[in-house]
Enzyme design. Structure first.
Site, PDB file in Angstrom:
ATOM      1  N   ASP A  50       0.831  -1.209   0.000  1.00  0.00           N
ATOM      2  CA  ASP A  50       0.000   0.000   0.000  1.00  0.00           C
ATOM      3  C   ASP A  50       0.862   1.255   0.000  1.00  0.00           C
ATOM      4  O   ASP A  50       2.027   1.220   0.359  1.00  0.00           O
ATOM      5  CB  ASP A  50      -0.832   0.031   1.281  1.00  0.00           C
ATOM      6  N   LYS A  54      -3.572   3.149  -2.757  1.00  0.00           N
ATOM      7  CA  LYS A  54      -4.783   3.926  -3.022  1.00  0.00           C
ATOM      8  C   LYS A  54      -4.637   5.251  -2.285  1.00  0.00           C
ATOM      9  O   LYS A  54      -4.222   5.279  -1.136  1.00  0.00           O
ATOM     10  CB  LYS A  54      -6.029   3.229  -2.478  1.00  0.00           C
ATOM     11  N   MET A 114      -8.899   8.226   8.287  1.00  0.00           N
ATOM     12  CA  MET A 114      -9.293   8.745   6.970  1.00  0.00           C
ATOM     13  C   MET A 114     -10.242   9.942   7.091  1.00  0.00           C
ATOM     14  O   MET A 114     -11.157  10.086   6.283  1.00  0.00           O
ATOM     15  CB  MET A 114      -9.983   7.635   6.148  1.00  0.00           C
TER      16      MET A 114
HETATM   17  C1  SAM Z   1      -7.029   2.923   4.832  1.00  0.00           C
HETATM   18  S1  SAM Z   1      -6.738   3.387   6.502  1.00  0.00           S
HETATM   19  C2  SAM Z   1      -5.604   2.133   6.951  1.00  0.00           C
HETATM   20  C3  SAM Z   1      -5.494   1.922   8.425  1.00  0.00           C
HETATM   21  C4  SAM Z   1      -4.457   0.875   8.796  1.00  0.00           C
HETATM   22  N1  SAM Z   1      -4.867  -0.429   8.355  1.00  0.00           N
HETATM   23  C5  SAM Z   1      -4.170   0.841  10.295  1.00  0.00           C
HETATM   24  O1  SAM Z   1      -4.475  -0.137  10.954  1.00  0.00           O
HETATM   25  O2  SAM Z   1      -3.597   1.839  10.802  1.00  0.00           O
HETATM   26  C6  SAM Z   1      -5.721   4.817   6.305  1.00  0.00           C
HETATM   27  C7  SAM Z   1      -5.830   5.780   7.470  1.00  0.00           C
HETATM   28  O3  SAM Z   1      -5.148   5.268   8.596  1.00  0.00           O
HETATM   29  C8  SAM Z   1      -4.580   6.336   9.341  1.00  0.00           C
HETATM   30  N2  SAM Z   1      -3.125   6.145   9.367  1.00  0.00           N
HETATM   31  C9  SAM Z   1      -2.444   5.094   8.879  1.00  0.00           C
HETATM   32  N3  SAM Z   1      -1.121   5.234   9.126  1.00  0.00           N
HETATM   33  C10 SAM Z   1      -0.981   6.407   9.778  1.00  0.00           C
HETATM   34  C11 SAM Z   1       0.131   7.120  10.303  1.00  0.00           C
HETATM   35  N4  SAM Z   1       1.378   6.652  10.215  1.00  0.00           N
HETATM   36  N5  SAM Z   1      -0.098   8.318  10.909  1.00  0.00           N
HETATM   37  C12 SAM Z   1      -1.343   8.806  11.035  1.00  0.00           C
HETATM   38  N6  SAM Z   1      -2.433   8.177  10.558  1.00  0.00           N
HETATM   39  C13 SAM Z   1      -2.256   6.995   9.953  1.00  0.00           C
HETATM   40  C14 SAM Z   1      -4.982   7.626   8.635  1.00  0.00           C
HETATM   41  O4  SAM Z   1      -6.185   8.075   9.224  1.00  0.00           O
HETATM   42  C15 SAM Z   1      -5.209   7.127   7.219  1.00  0.00           C
HETATM   43  O5  SAM Z   1      -6.082   7.991   6.507  1.00  0.00           O
END
Ligand code: SAM
Length: 263
Positions: free
Chosen positions: A37, A59, A173
Site C-alpha cells: 500500500d 490507493k 481517513m
Molecule cells: C485505509 S486506513 C488504513 C489503516 C491501517 N490499516 C491501520 O491499521 O492503521 C488509512 C488511514 O489510517 C490512518 N493512518 C495510517 N497510518 C498512519 C500514520 N502513520 N499516521 C497517522 N495516521 C495513519 C490515517 O487516518 C489514514 O487515513
C-alpha cells in the site's frame, strides 16, 4: 500443475520499522513478491530482499490506480506462479485495511494464506503521544471509525452513539471531512472545547501533531497543512497530552523538533 505459493497478509504498522512484529519482519525478509500500500513506509519496504518483486498498488483518497478486484487477482496470480507473496499493508490489515476482502478472494481461489497482525495507527499514536485510548475516569472505551465513506457517499455514521463523553473516538481517513465530523458531534451534544489531537505520519520522521478542540479542529488542521496520513484522537483522554512526559520524549526521539507540537 505447480504447487501454489503462499500469501501473507501482513500489517506493516504505522511507519517505524521497529514496530513490525518479529513474524512480519521474518516473513518480509523471505518474500519473493511484495505487494504494498501507499502507507507502507520506505523504511519498512527496505527490509524486503533486494531480489523480491516489489509492486505498489497504493490507493489515495478518491484515486484508486489499482482497483481492489485487480489487487485480489494479482495476489492470486503471483501465488499461482509459486511465489511467496507478502501483501503489506499500513497498520493492521484487519482495521480499515480490506484484509478480510483479500482473505476471502484467496480462500475462494484455494490459495493458502496467513494473516499477520500489525500495530494500528491508533496504537502507534497512543504510544508516541502518551495519550491513552482508555483511562480510568476519562474513557471506559474506544471506538475506531472511518471519516470516509465508500464511493464517496455522504458520511453516514451513528452520530448520536459516537457523541459519548465516556468513549475515546479515533477517526481514520478523516482529514477531508473533519469539519463535518466535528460539527455533527457538537450537534449531538459534545462540547466545543472537547480536546482533539491530530497526528500525521505517526511514528515516522515526518510526524506532526496538532493539539486543538472540536470547534477549531478543521481550521487548525487546514492552517497547519499536515502532510501524510492523519489520525484524530477525540475525547477527554487528550487532556493528558501536555502532562505526559512520553509525548515530548517520543517526539524528540523521532528527531522532530518541539515546534512540531502546536500550542
Ligand atoms: C485505509 S486506513 C488504513 C489503516 C491501517 N490499516 C491501520 O491499521 O492503521 C488509512 C488511514 O489510517 C490512518 N493512518 C495510517 N497510518 C498512519 C500514520 N502513520 N499516521 C497517522 N495516521 C495513519 C490515517 O487516518 C489514514 O487515513
Amino acid at each position: 500443475m505447480r504447487k501454489p505459493g503462499q500469501v501473507f497478509l501482513v500489517g506493516a504498522g504505522p511507519g517505524d520499522p521497529e514496530l513490525l512484529t518479529l513474524k512480519a519482519a521474518r516473513i518480509l525478509a523471505e518474500a519473493q513478491a511484495v505487494v504494498h500500500d501507499r502507507l507502507v513506509s520506505d523504511e519498512v519496504l527496505a527490509l524486503a530482499p533486494p531480489l523480491a518483486r516489489v509492486i505498489p498498488v497504493g490507493k489515495a483518497p478518491q484515486h484508486h490506480p489499482v482497483p481492489q478486484d485487480r489487487i485480489n487477482e494479482l495476489l492470486i496470480e503471483l501465488a499461482l506462479d509459486g511465489l511467496t507473496v507478502v501483501r503489506l499493508k499500513g497498520g493492521d490489515p484487519m482495521i480499515f485495511g480490506r484484509g478480510s476482502e483479500e482473505a476471502a478472494a484467496l480462500s475462494a481461489a484455494g490459495i493458502p494464506f496467513e494473516i499477520v497482525p500489525g500495530i494500528t495507527a491508533a496504537q502507534g499514536a497512543a504510544a508516541v503521544t502518551g495519550v491513552p485510548l482508555t483511562h480510568r475516569g476519562l474513557a471506559s472505551g474506544v471506538r475506531y471509525v472511518t471519516g470516509h465513506c465508500r464511493e464517496d457517499l455522504p458520511l453516514d455514521l451513528d452520530w448520536a452513539g459516537l457523541a459519548d463523553r465516556e468513549t475515546t473516538l479515533v477517526v481514520y481517513m478523516g482529514a477531508a471531512a473533519i469539519g463535518e465530523i466535528a460539527a455533527r458531534l457538537m450537534a449531538q451534544g459534545l462540547p466545543a472545547q472537547l480536546p482533539v489531537l491530530a497526528v500525521a505520519s505517526v511514528t515516522t520522521l515526518r510526524e506532526r501533531r496538532v493539539l486543538t478542540c472540536l470547534e477549531d479542529v478543521a481550521a487548525e488542521v487546514a492552517a497547519q497543512d499536515l502532510a501524510g496520513p492523519v489520525l484524530f484522537l477525540i475525547g477527554n483522554v487528550v487532556s493528558l497530552y501536555r502532562s505526559c512526559p512520553a509525548s515530548v520524549m517520543a517526539l524528540l526521539a523521532t528527531g522532530a523538533t518541539e515546534k512540531a507540537v502546536y500550542a
